[in-house]
Write a protein that holds these residues in place. Structure first.
Motif, PDB file in Angstrom:
ATOM      1  N   THR A 476      47.966  28.641  53.758  1.00 18.26           N
ATOM      2  CA  THR A 476      47.539  29.928  53.218  1.00 18.26           C
ATOM      3  C   THR A 476      46.300  29.737  52.352  1.00 18.26           C
ATOM      4  O   THR A 476      46.258  28.823  51.521  1.00 18.26           O
ATOM      5  N   THR A 477      45.313  30.563  52.562  1.00 16.37           N
ATOM      6  CA  THR A 477      44.107  30.575  51.736  1.00 16.37           C
ATOM      7  C   THR A 477      43.897  31.998  51.222  1.00 16.37           C
ATOM      8  O   THR A 477      44.463  32.956  51.753  1.00 16.37           O
ATOM      9  N   GLY A 478      43.074  32.130  50.183  1.00 16.36           N
ATOM     10  CA  GLY A 478      42.834  33.472  49.673  1.00 16.36           C
ATOM     11  C   GLY A 478      42.046  33.482  48.383  1.00 16.36           C
ATOM     12  O   GLY A 478      41.607  32.424  47.904  1.00 16.36           O
ATOM     13  N   ARG A 479      41.855  34.668  47.823  1.00 16.30           N
ATOM     14  CA  ARG A 479      41.144  34.803  46.556  1.00 16.30           C
ATOM     15  C   ARG A 479      41.584  36.068  45.836  1.00 16.30           C
ATOM     16  O   ARG A 479      42.086  37.022  46.445  1.00 16.30           O
ATOM     17  N   VAL A 480      41.365  36.049  44.517  1.00  9.79           N
ATOM     18  CA  VAL A 480      41.523  37.235  43.672  1.00  9.79           C
ATOM     19  C   VAL A 480      40.275  37.329  42.815  1.00  9.79           C
ATOM     20  O   VAL A 480      39.672  36.310  42.452  1.00  9.79           O
ATOM     21  N   ALA A 481      39.858  38.565  42.493  1.00  9.85           N
ATOM     22  CA  ALA A 481      38.647  38.758  41.692  1.00  9.85           C
ATOM     23  C   ALA A 481      38.782  40.043  40.892  1.00  9.85           C
ATOM     24  O   ALA A 481      39.476  40.987  41.294  1.00  9.85           O
ATOM     25  N   LEU A 482      38.096  40.072  39.779  1.00 10.27           N
ATOM     26  CA  LEU A 482      38.042  41.253  38.921  1.00 10.27           C
ATOM     27  C   LEU A 482      36.587  41.513  38.579  1.00 10.27           C
ATOM     28  O   LEU A 482      35.857  40.594  38.174  1.00 10.27           O
ATOM     29  N   SER A 483      36.126  42.760  38.780  1.00  5.17           N
ATOM     30  CA  SER A 483      34.731  43.092  38.502  1.00  5.17           C
ATOM     31  C   SER A 483      34.649  44.331  37.628  1.00  5.17           C
ATOM     32  O   SER A 483      35.528  45.195  37.644  1.00  5.17           O
ATOM     33  N   TYR A 484      33.553  44.398  36.853  1.00  2.00           N
ATOM     34  CA  TYR A 484      33.321  45.514  35.935  1.00  2.00           C
ATOM     35  C   TYR A 484      31.891  45.990  36.106  1.00  2.00           C
ATOM     36  O   TYR A 484      30.938  45.185  36.096  1.00  2.00           O
TER      37      TYR A 484
END
Length: 732
Positions: A476-484
């Protein structure tokens, strides 16, 4: 990042969609204008196009010499759907198709070398490139499937060994930095190269271009596009290139070889219904007579190899792609299907010349071997995504592929290895960017992959031995991100991603004891960055801080007692910062550039590695601490002369700096820093431009790679020195 445009391409005449004869006449005219690329050559030599292209800040159409330039925001497909580059929550560099042409970035490798934070190590041939992004990549590629950067052309996955093939009629090249496993799967833990080629148009357009320079460098290229019927449009692109090799043969004083490349791409766009279309693409490129270079250092001036003349004449690499992309727009989403068949055929003579063998063993003889490979791959991707400009970006899909590949090594009738690889891959993936509040967005994505690999080999030595192995892997691969959003076109973001580099079987096995599968490599990456663009699109700036930790990166192992070749693992860590921007200052001037700092180190000991043990704390090879680019472009109408109507001068001067970097994982020696300066100056009038160019104006003798044999014998390959030339282009 937006990039400059120098000569605006004319839109061409708007012709009725039922007039295929106009397109046929334009096609024949364009092909006839190519002195070195006739249809006879096409059928005799073959060709393909591993295109690269990129988003540009201006439109691709206009009138050559027009003073006014329409500035647009940059749109990319880095996440398998159209969105503004400023909204993508990870590092991204974009090279426009116009810049590819103006800067004469004739291969994908050339385009990558012009990108800060990206480094390419190669032997100078079309099948050996190893790409590192932000200091992350294979420490030593143990197979053609072993890489940390994914390559996609129009949504079709290609082997990263095709990164040295040519660019032809491209729209943009997107360099995606950091792990891209969510959408591009395994072997993208360093990043991905996303190439988009130009599509057929509903109006007649095209161009013819020719260049000639020192060392008999030549380029002939033609493109024609337009309607074939009410619902069908076509595009055809052809390029022929060649030159004398920059390395001299010591035995006859002539160029070591005369490399050449012939590439074409044909595409048909069928508007099946108002919401449905299908794109059919066929492309082929054949590269001939390009040698892999192993030259004892110091190289000498000029650099020479002592081989029998003509020994590399049978070297070739042919890459082909046949694909069908179908898009259907629903009320709130887009359904996309991409079916593709790709092939790669390679044969390369390699070895050590008499000078190197004399230094190593005291005998001035040639040591020659031959590698050959043949790969066939079928792939299918089916995905559903949000429509362009939708308030919520999302994509979900399924992917499957089946590949058969051979890799054979021949040194003599009693010393050869024949290896066959079969890989079946399946994956399900999805990613979404969701607004939490007016200015906050969260991104999450996952991909689960299943790989089934099978290996069969015949080893011929003192006896003939058969071997067969299997490997099943799911991950399993993946990402999480938060932007403003600080402003409508200014975002700050933080992202965490998990990457994976698949396990497999080495291309260099010589006996059964060595054919156990090598372990996969895993990575975790953290990135914090910002992207901003002014409302008038005249200023754009991107920056990021990053940290990537890799466990079990691959190294080539060698047991001197048994002569077994295996794979050794070592952990690495890479951290640094990068900054990239463009400023359109007005009065015809534009300034662009980028700066990258990378501290990449090996974090564990590795014993038994070919060339010597690797110590924790060593620098990652081919990863300079500092690199950067700076370019100034100028476009301005000038007074009429020689009867030219409304002439416009277009000029560009670019500078690239690459700091010193370790030559190998053992850090036996460093490859020196270098500065590469290129320029191009042209005059456009109407639909025609004539220009002069200069590459590597400082005549820097920088290294493409480095290799250690003994404390007194090292080898590598120098890049081509300074070359000057002229060119002309006509757009219609």
């Amino acid at each position: 990042m937006p990039q400059p445009i120098y000569v605006k391409k004319p839109q061409g005449r708007r012709v009725p969609s039922h007039a295929p004869s106009a397109l046929a006449v334009a096609l024949l005219t364009a092909l006839a204008a190519l002195p070195g690329a006739s249809l006879a050559q096409e059928s005799a030599k073959g060709s393909s196009s591993d295109s690269t292209g990129a988003v540009s800040a201006t439109s691709d159409n206009g009138t050559a010499g027009a003073a006014a330039v329409e500035l647009k925001t940059v749109t990319v497909t880095a996440r398998q759907g159209q969105e503004r580059a400023v909204d993508v929550p990870f590092g991204l560099s974009v090279i426009g198709g116009e810049e590819v042409e103006v800067r004469r970035l004739q291969t994908v490798e050339d385009a990558l070398r012009s990108t800060p934070g990206v480094e390419v190590s190669s032997w100078g041939d079309p099948n050996s490139a190893n790409v590192l992004i932000r200091g992350v990549g294979s420490l030593y590629q143990v197979s053609q499937d072993d890489g940390s950067v994914a390559l996609n052309v129009d949504g079709v996955p290609m082997s990263m060994r095709n990164v040295s093939l040519g660019t032809l009629d491209v729209e943009r090249v997107e360099v995606l930095k950091g792990s891209q496993g969510t959408l591009f799967g395994g072997n993208s833990q360093a990043g991905a190269i996303n190439i988009t080629t130009r599509k057929p148009t509903r109006h007649l357009e095209g161009y013819v271009r020719g260049e000639y320079g020192e060392d008999n460098q030549h380029l002939e290229e033609a493109v024609v596009s337009g309607p074939l019927s009410e619902r069908l449009s076509g595009r055809f692109a052809l390029r022929n290139t060649g030159s004398d090799h920059w390395i001299e043969n010591a035995q006859d004083g002539k160029p070591l070889a005369k490399p050449s490349s012939l590439a074409f791409r044909g595409s048909l766009l069928w508007d099946i219904a108002p919401r449905t279309n299908a794109l059919f693409t066929a492309e082929r490129e054949k590269n001939e007579r390009s040698p892999a270079l192993t030259i004892m250092r110091p190289y000498g001036d000029p650099a020479k190899l002592d081989f029998t003349p003509g020994i590399f004449d049978k070297n070739h690499k042919t890459a082909e792609r046949y694909s069908v992309e179908i898009n259907h727009d629903l009320d709130n989403s887009r359904l996309t299907s991409i079916t593709a068949y790709t092939t790669t055929d390679f044969l390369g003579v390699k070895g050590y010349d008499q000078r190197l063998m004399q230094a190593l063993y005291g005998y001035p003889i040639e040591y020659i071997g031959t590698d050959s490979s043949d790969e066939k791959k079928v792939s299918q991707e089916l995905r559903l995504s949000s429509l362009p400009a939708a308030p919520i970006f999302w994509v979900a899909g399924l992917y499957l592929s089946s590949a058969d590949r051979s890799f054979d090594s021949y040194y003599s009738a009693s010393n050869r290895q024949n290896r066959d690889f079969k890989t079946d891959s399946y994956a399900a993936f999805g990613e979404v960017t969701y607004p939490l509040a007016e200015k906050w967005k969260v991104t999450g994505g996952l991909r689960h992959s299943w790989d089934k690999k099978h290996y069969d080999a015949t080893y011929v030595g003192a006896s003939t031995v058969q071997d067969s192995r299997k490997l099943n892997d799911d991950y399993t691969t993946g990402r999480v991100a938060l932007s403003y959003a600080l402003a409508p076109s200014t975002n700050v973001y933080s992202a965490f991603s998990h990457g994976y580099q698949s396990g497999g079987f080495s291309d260099f096995t010589t006996q059964v004891a060595d054919s156990t599968p090598y372990k996969p490599a895993r990575s975790n990456a953290l990135e914090v960055g910002f992207k901003t663009e002014s409302t008038d699109h005249r200023l754009a700036l991107n920056g990021a801080l990053f940290l990537t930790k890799v466990k079990d990166a691959h190294l080539l192992g060698y047991d001197y007692s048994t002569m077994a070749v295996g794979t050794i693992n070592a952990d690495t860590e890479s951290k640094g910062a990068e900054l990239e921007g463009v400023w359109r200052m007005g009065n015809g001037f534009e300034l662009s550039g980028g700066l990258s700092y990378i501290d990449a180190t090996i974090k564990s000991d590795a014993v038994g590695v070919y060339g010597g043990d690797v110590q924790s704390g060593n620098r990652v090879p081919d990863a300079p601490r500092w690199s950067g680019t700076l370019a100034v472009a100028y476009s301005k109408p000038i007074p009429e002369f020689l009867g030219l109507a409304s002439p416009v001068m277009n000029a560009r001067l670019s500078y690239r700096y690459v700091g010193s970097r370790a030559a190998d994982p053992q850090n036996h020696f460093d490859l020196g820093s270098y500065r590469k300066v290129d320029m191009r100056v042209g005059v456009a009038s109407g639909n025609t431009e004539v220009y002069v160019y200069g590459n590597n104006l400082l005549d820097e003798k920088y290294d493409l790679y480095g290799y250690y044999f003994t404390p007194t014998v090292t080898a590598g390959a120098p890049a081509r020195g300074r070359t000057l030339g002229v060119g002309a282009a006509w757009y219609f």
